[in-house]
Design an enzyme around this catalytic site. Structure first.
Site, PDB file in Angstrom:
ATOM      1  N   HIS A  41      29.540 -11.725  26.094  1.00 41.25           N
ATOM      2  CA  HIS A  41      30.535 -11.183  25.157  1.00 41.25           C
ATOM      3  C   HIS A  41      31.589 -10.388  25.908  1.00 41.25           C
ATOM      4  O   HIS A  41      31.769  -9.191  25.668  1.00 41.25           O
ATOM      5  CB  HIS A  41      29.865 -10.281  24.118  1.00 41.25           C
ATOM      6  N   HIS A  75      21.177 -15.432  25.066  1.00 41.86           N
ATOM      7  CA  HIS A  75      20.752 -15.150  23.682  1.00 41.86           C
ATOM      8  C   HIS A  75      19.704 -16.109  23.141  1.00 41.86           C
ATOM      9  O   HIS A  75      19.000 -15.776  22.193  1.00 41.86           O
ATOM     10  CB  HIS A  75      21.944 -15.274  22.730  1.00 41.86           C
ATOM     11  N   CYS A  97      17.315 -15.805  28.264  1.00 40.01           N
ATOM     12  CA  CYS A  97      16.657 -14.694  28.972  1.00 40.01           C
ATOM     13  C   CYS A  97      15.139 -14.772  28.754  1.00 40.01           C
ATOM     14  O   CYS A  97      14.686 -15.016  27.634  1.00 40.01           O
ATOM     15  CB  CYS A  97      17.194 -13.371  28.429  1.00 40.01           C
ATOM     16  N   GLU A 131      21.416 -14.529  18.913  1.00 37.13           N
ATOM     17  CA  GLU A 131      19.992 -14.314  19.239  1.00 37.13           C
ATOM     18  C   GLU A 131      19.160 -14.356  17.954  1.00 37.13           C
ATOM     19  O   GLU A 131      18.078 -14.957  17.923  1.00 37.13           O
ATOM     20  CB  GLU A 131      19.793 -12.959  19.942  1.00 37.13           C
ATOM     21  N   SER A 226      30.223  -7.525  21.520  1.00 39.24           N
ATOM     22  CA  SER A 226      28.978  -7.123  22.163  1.00 39.24           C
ATOM     23  C   SER A 226      28.157  -6.209  21.260  1.00 39.24           C
ATOM     24  O   SER A 226      28.571  -5.107  20.919  1.00 39.24           O
ATOM     25  CB  SER A 226      29.278  -6.404  23.479  1.00 39.24           C
ATOM     26  N   ASN A 228      25.121  -4.895  21.928  1.00 42.04           N
ATOM     27  CA  ASN A 228      24.578  -3.740  22.626  1.00 42.04           C
ATOM     28  C   ASN A 228      25.703  -2.789  23.022  1.00 42.04           C
ATOM     29  O   ASN A 228      25.500  -1.581  23.143  1.00 42.04           O
ATOM     30  CB  ASN A 228      23.697  -4.195  23.791  1.00 42.04           C
TER      31      ASN A 228
HETATM   32  S1  SF4 Z   1      19.565  -7.223  27.151  1.00 41.96           S
HETATM   33 FE1  SF4 Z   1      17.456  -7.619  27.773  1.00 41.96          FE
HETATM   34  S2  SF4 Z   1      16.842  -9.350  26.480  1.00 41.96           S
HETATM   35 FE2  SF4 Z   1      19.059  -9.264  26.376  1.00 41.96          FE
HETATM   36  S3  SF4 Z   1      19.734 -10.661  27.983  1.00 41.96           S
HETATM   37 FE3  SF4 Z   1      19.634  -8.607  28.889  1.00 41.96          FE
HETATM   38  S4  SF4 Z   1      17.598  -8.480  29.837  1.00 41.96           S
HETATM   39 FE4  SF4 Z   1      17.595 -10.187  28.393  1.00 41.96          FE
END
Ligand code: SF4
Length: 285
Positions: A41, A75, A97, A131, A226, A228
């Site tokens: 992202h 994702h 991941c 995800e 994004s 996160n």
């Molecule tokens: S945040 Fe964690 S789960 Fe997501 S891609 Fe990165 S390492 Fe993998």
């Protein structure tokens, strides 16, 4: 007095994103490669890889495509994507991941074991996020997605509940949801939960708060999509209200720089280090 500019050493790509980009670059060295959705992202990183030949496609493109090589980003994807690829003779380069793969497996097994009892699989996550779509796909589309504590009203408290979380959600919010559901559950109905939040993100919450609190001005670098990034930005804002979200150095308003002596640059797990370095350089110049 000169400005002090510091880049947060803990910001930048997580290993899941690093792995996806490395896979893309090594495949691109051998020929054409498509990526289902933006590989990360962050539009600057997407265009850097585009220049190397990586072409972003969507699910409709995948449906129409035959015999190509397609990378699945960190994702992850639902089983239907793998099936589509198989039917269209598409070679999958799977960069999901490992943390997400593990979560998909957990949900798939729980669904298989509990579906006959009509239990509810609940995912705390952003509805429509890639995800989350991949996770819901493990339950044949039956999982219930909740984004906020108020959404637990959608649940049926006369049926067992199994709760999971998208990897990038806030641990505090997850715990608040667990407490709310626990307060509503009455035997013999059972409630099980699994904290599946990725610690690569969760551990950054505390460190980013510390980083933000020690600077006069904080520039948080992230793409708007994004997930996160949103969580980490709100942590920065709690620690330092003089925090601004930017996507590159042209977003920096001159008035922000009038008084600060100490500037902190940080970002999400999808923010490239080279971009933060570029921004730091532009401030020093
Ligand atoms: S945040 Fe964690 S789960 Fe997501 S891609 Fe990165 S390492 Fe993998």
């Amino acid at each position: 007095m000169d400005k002090v500019v510091e880049i947060d050493p803990n910001s930048g790509f997580c290993f899941g994103v690093v792995n996806a980009i490395e896979k893309a670059e090594s495949e691109l060295a051998t020929g054409a490669l498509y990526c289902l959705g933006d590989i990360v992202h962050n539009s600057q990183e997407v265009s850097r890889l585009k220049k190397k030949g990586l072409q972003t496609i969507n699910h409709a493109d995948l449906q129409a495509m035959r015999g190509k090589k397609v990378l699945l980003r960190a994702h992850g994807e639902p089983p239907s994507t793998y099936e589509q690829a198989r039917q269209n003779r598409i070679q999958i380069i799977d960069a999901t991941c490992p943390v997400v793969l593990q979560l998909q497996k957990k949900i798939r097994e729980k669904y298989r074991d509990t579906a006959p009892r009509q239990s509810q699989i609940v995912i705390f996550g952003k509805s429509g996020h890639a995800e989350v779509n991949g996770l819901v796909g493990q339950t044949n589309g039956t999982a219930i997605v909740i984004e906020h504590t108020a959404d637990i009203e959608q649940l049926d408290f006369t049926k067992d509940i199994y709760l999971f979380a998208q990897t990038t959600m806030s641990v505090d919010d997850f715990e608040a949801i667990v407490a709310k559901i626990q307060a509503r559950i009455r035997p013999p109905v059972s409630f099980n939960y699994s904290d599946t939040i990725c610690r690569k993100v969760a551990n950054r919450m505390q460190s980013i708060r510390q980083f933000a609190s020690k600077h006069d001005l904080v520039l948080f670098v992230a793409g708007e999509k994004s997930s996160n990034g949103k969580v980490l930005l709100s942590e920065c804002l709690k620690a330092n209200p003089n925090t601004h979200l930017i996507s590159n150095s042209s977003d920096i308003a001159p008035q922000w720089l009038q008084t600060p002596l100490s500037i902190g640059i940080c970002g999400a797990t999808s923010t490239p280090k080279w971009l933060m370095e570029e921004i730091a350089e532009s401030l020093k110049g």
